[in-house]
Design a protein around this motif. Structure first.
Motif, short mmCIF file in Angstrom:
data_model
loop_
_atom_site.label_atom_id
_atom_site.label_comp_id
_atom_site.label_asym_id
_atom_site.label_seq_id
_atom_site.Cartn_x
_atom_site.Cartn_y
_atom_site.Cartn_z
N SER A 185 0.83 -1.20 0.00
CA SER A 185 0.00 0.00 0.00
C SER A 185 0.87 1.26 0.00
CB SER A 185 -0.93 -0.01 1.21
OG SER A 185 -1.74 1.14 1.23
N GLU A 186 1.90 1.23 0.81
CA GLU A 186 2.84 2.36 0.85
C GLU A 186 3.55 2.52 -0.50
OE1 GLU A 186 4.44 5.71 2.37
OE2 GLU A 186 2.92 4.46 3.33
N ALA A 187 3.88 1.41 -1.13
CA ALA A 187 4.52 1.47 -2.46
C ALA A 187 3.59 2.11 -3.48
CB ALA A 187 4.94 0.08 -2.90
N VAL A 188 2.30 1.78 -3.41
CA VAL A 188 1.33 2.40 -4.32
C VAL A 188 1.28 3.90 -4.07
CG1 VAL A 188 -1.10 2.54 -4.97
CG2 VAL A 188 -0.07 0.31 -4.56
N ASN A 189 1.23 4.29 -2.81
CA ASN A 189 1.21 5.71 -2.48
C ASN A 189 2.46 6.42 -3.00
OD1 ASN A 189 -1.25 5.45 -1.16
ND2 ASN A 189 -0.31 5.20 0.84
N ASN A 190 3.62 5.81 -2.83
CA ASN A 190 4.87 6.41 -3.29
C ASN A 190 4.92 6.51 -4.81
OD1 ASN A 190 5.82 6.74 -0.69
ND2 ASN A 190 6.95 4.81 -0.69
N ALA A 191 4.32 5.55 -5.50
CA ALA A 191 4.34 5.55 -6.96
C ALA A 191 3.61 6.76 -7.53
CB ALA A 191 3.72 4.26 -7.49
N ARG B 287 5.67 1.06 -14.29
CA ARG B 287 6.55 -0.05 -13.90
C ARG B 287 6.34 -0.43 -12.44
NH1 ARG B 287 10.33 2.66 -17.26
NH2 ARG B 287 11.32 3.64 -15.45
N ALA B 288 6.21 0.56 -11.58
CA ALA B 288 5.98 0.28 -10.15
C ALA B 288 4.65 -0.44 -9.96
CB ALA B 288 6.00 1.58 -9.35
N HIS B 289 3.62 0.01 -10.64
CA HIS B 289 2.31 -0.63 -10.51
C HIS B 289 2.35 -2.08 -11.00
CE1 HIS B 289 -0.29 3.28 -10.23
NE2 HIS B 289 0.52 3.13 -9.20
N ARG B 290 3.08 -2.32 -12.07
CA ARG B 290 3.21 -3.71 -12.56
C ARG B 290 3.90 -4.58 -11.51
NH1 ARG B 290 5.34 -2.10 -18.24
NH2 ARG B 290 3.41 -1.62 -19.30
N SER B 291 4.95 -4.05 -10.93
CA SER B 291 5.69 -4.79 -9.91
C SER B 291 4.81 -5.07 -8.70
CB SER B 291 6.93 -4.00 -9.50
OG SER B 291 7.62 -4.66 -8.48
N ILE B 292 4.06 -4.09 -8.27
CA ILE B 292 3.16 -4.25 -7.13
C ILE B 292 2.09 -5.29 -7.46
CG2 ILE B 292 1.43 -3.08 -5.71
CD1 ILE B 292 3.22 -0.50 -6.15
N ALA B 293 1.55 -5.23 -8.66
CA ALA B 293 0.53 -6.21 -9.07
C ALA B 293 1.09 -7.63 -9.05
CB ALA B 293 -0.02 -5.86 -10.46
N LYS B 294 2.34 -7.79 -9.49
CA LYS B 294 2.97 -9.11 -9.45
C LYS B 294 3.13 -9.59 -8.01
CE LYS B 294 5.52 -8.81 -13.78
NZ LYS B 294 6.84 -8.73 -14.41
N ASP B 295 3.54 -8.68 -7.13
CA ASP B 295 3.66 -9.04 -5.71
C ASP B 295 2.31 -9.43 -5.11
OD1 ASP B 295 6.36 -8.55 -5.82
OD2 ASP B 295 6.30 -6.71 -4.63
N LEU B 296 1.26 -8.71 -5.50
CA LEU B 296 -0.08 -9.06 -5.01
C LEU B 296 -0.51 -10.43 -5.54
CD1 LEU B 296 -1.92 -5.64 -5.29
CD2 LEU B 296 -1.41 -6.90 -3.19
N ASP B 297 -0.20 -10.70 -6.80
CA ASP B 297 -0.51 -12.02 -7.37
C ASP B 297 0.20 -13.13 -6.59
OD1 ASP B 297 -2.05 -10.79 -9.33
OD2 ASP B 297 -0.50 -10.96 -10.89
N ALA B 298 1.48 -12.91 -6.29
CA ALA B 298 2.26 -13.90 -5.55
C ALA B 298 1.70 -14.09 -4.14
CB ALA B 298 3.73 -13.50 -5.49
N LEU B 299 1.37 -13.00 -3.49
CA LEU B 299 0.81 -13.10 -2.14
C LEU B 299 -0.54 -13.81 -2.18
CD1 LEU B 299 1.02 -12.51 0.86
CD2 LEU B 299 0.06 -10.23 0.41
#
Length: 74
Positions: free
Chosen positions: A36-42, A52-64
């Motif tokens: 969530s903090e990463a989304v805010n920072n993006a 790119r940040a949103h893609r990375s966050i989405a991948k992390d959410l998929d993995a979680l």
């Protein structure tokens, strides 16, 4: 970032009402806080960096989400 924040909120709610082990729930909540903090920072990045940040966050959410699903199935 709103769709990512919505996913994070949904995962947070699902995990909090689940019967998963408390330690795993705590770990998930902490990871969701970080994402969530990463989304805010993006939001302060340039358009290309934000994408790119949103893609990375989405991948992390998929993995979680996959980890949560595996825990539920076991």
């Amino acid at each position: 970032g709103a769709p990512l924040q919505a996913r994070i909120a949904g995962m947070r709610k699902s995990v909090s009402v689940s019967s998963l082990p408390k330690g795993f729930i705590t770990d998930c909540q902490e990871r969701l806080d970080e994402l969530s903090e990463a989304v805010n920072n993006a939001e302060f990045m340039g358009p290309e960096q934000r994408v790119r940040a949103h893609r990375s966050i989405a991948k992390d959410l998929d993995a979680l989400g996959q980890q949560i699903q595996e825990k539920i199935e076991n």
